[in-house]
Design an enzyme around this catalytic site. Structure first.
Site, PDB file in Angstrom:
ATOM      1  N   HIS A 242      18.587  76.956  -9.809  1.00 38.60           N
ATOM      2  CA  HIS A 242      18.820  78.225  -9.117  1.00 38.60           C
ATOM      3  C   HIS A 242      19.590  79.197 -10.007  1.00 38.60           C
ATOM      4  CE1 HIS A 242      18.570  75.911  -5.083  1.00 38.60           C
ATOM      5  NE2 HIS A 242      17.546  76.737  -5.110  1.00 38.60           N
TER       6      HIS A 242
ATOM      7  N   CYS B  92      26.426  75.638  -3.219  1.00 35.98           N
ATOM      8  CA  CYS B  92      25.355  75.088  -2.371  1.00 35.98           C
ATOM      9  C   CYS B  92      25.867  74.515  -1.062  1.00 35.98           C
ATOM     10  CB  CYS B  92      24.632  73.967  -3.104  1.00 35.98           C
ATOM     11  SG  CYS B  92      24.501  74.198  -4.851  1.00 35.98           S
TER      12      CYS B  92
HETATM   13  C1  CIR Z   1      17.473  70.790  -4.364  1.00 32.11           C
HETATM   14  O1  CIR Z   1      16.843  70.465  -5.372  1.00 32.11           O
HETATM   15  O2  CIR Z   1      17.062  71.654  -3.597  1.00 32.11           O
HETATM   16  C2  CIR Z   1      18.774  70.113  -4.073  1.00 32.11           C
HETATM   17  N1  CIR Z   1      18.719  68.775  -4.550  1.00 32.11           N
HETATM   18  C3  CIR Z   1      19.936  70.861  -4.684  1.00 32.11           C
HETATM   19  C4  CIR Z   1      20.163  72.211  -4.069  1.00 32.11           C
HETATM   20  C5  CIR Z   1      21.311  72.937  -4.667  1.00 32.11           C
HETATM   21  N2  CIR Z   1      21.529  74.180  -4.019  1.00 32.11           N
HETATM   22  C6  CIR Z   1      21.976  75.281  -4.618  1.00 32.11           C
HETATM   23  O3  CIR Z   1      22.097  75.326  -5.841  1.00 32.11           O
HETATM   24  N3  CIR Z   1      22.207  76.353  -3.858  1.00 32.11           N
END
Ligand code: CIR
Length: 256
Positions: A164, A251
């Protein structure tokens, strides 16, 4: 970066099946829970109310609530996550935000994908990084949805191979952004003051300014020293388990 509320979601046991770019082993649920509790305590210590939602076993990545919505002063926008296994998480979040916000808008088009981990809201604009999870249609739909609330959306790019946009940057105050060199090199932060993440500490770029604190993942001492030298008040939180599934400090909460 001044907030009265945050929403978090308890880590499900299924978190061991969370999405990841590279397999470095499964997160340990008990240790992750203890880091998560430290994180919530750090948010609460600033005086904010933290709403803890129950775990969703059907969604291994559902602790990463940030990706499900964009919270603004005027209202919230429900996202359409680009990861198929995460699409349903947005609908799970909507009723909670509907109780807290007068106005809820939704990314709806079938070809629009956007995860709020790709969105950095500063005092003057909303930066959205196109990524494997966020496409042009998603950015365009968000741009239309927030225009009458007075927000300008600027489309930028998440570096290749980075999950992201905010994996590589964080807002520190009205004019300051913590960012990796690989992201800042794209020129997307012209006009801002950039504090560079130390070389080799790229995984330390995802932090949050939350009221008077900056909450950072532990284990990035050179980056920590740069932030301390710039005068920020830091709280370090363990992130070893979330890091195994590409998650970090931003996150884990929705902040408003
Ligand atoms: C994913 O790949 O979607 C999750 N394992 C990690 C999400 C992390 N979220 C973020 O950076 N906002």
């Amino acid at each position: 970066y001044s907030f009265t509320h945050a929403i978090t979601r308890r880590p499900p046991l299924s978190v061991t099946r969370g999405l990841r770019a590279e397999d470095t082993g499964n997160p340990d649920h008990a240790l992750l829970q203890s880091h998560h509790a430290d994180y919530i305590a750090a948010l609460r210590a600033t005086g904010a109310e933290v709403i803890e939602l129950p775990e969703l076993e059907d969604y291994p990545d559902s602790l990463f609530v940030e990706d499900t919505a964009l919270c603004l002063r005027e209202g919230a926008v429900i996202m359409r996550p680009g990861a198929p296994s995460r699409l349903g998480e947005a609908a799970e979040m909507a009723p909670h935000l509907a109780q807290l916000y007068r106005e809820l808008r939704r990314i709806e088009a079938a070809d629009s994908f956007i995860e709020a981990g790709d969105i950095l809201t500063t005092e003057s604009e909303i930066l959205v990084g196109r990524s494997a999870r966020t496409n042009a249609a998603g950015v365009a739909e968000l741009t239309r949805l927030v225009a009458d609330w007075g927000y300008k959306v600027r489309e930028v790019h998440t570096p290749p191979g980075v999950l992201h946009f905010k994996t590589d940057c964080s807002l520190m105050d009205g004019e300051t952004i913590l960012a990796t060199d690989r992201l800042a090199a794209s020129g997307c932060f012209t006009g801002y003051r950039v504090i560079a993440v130390a070389e080799g500490e790229e995984a330390g770029a995802n932090a949050i300014r939350f009221n008077d604190k900056v909450i950072v993942p532990s284990g990035f001492p050179r980056t920590r020293d740069r932030l301390l030298a710039a005068g920020f008040d830091l709280v370090e939180i363990g992130n070893s388990e979330c890091a195994k599934i590409d998650g970090g400090m931003s996150c884990l909460s929705l902040r408003f």
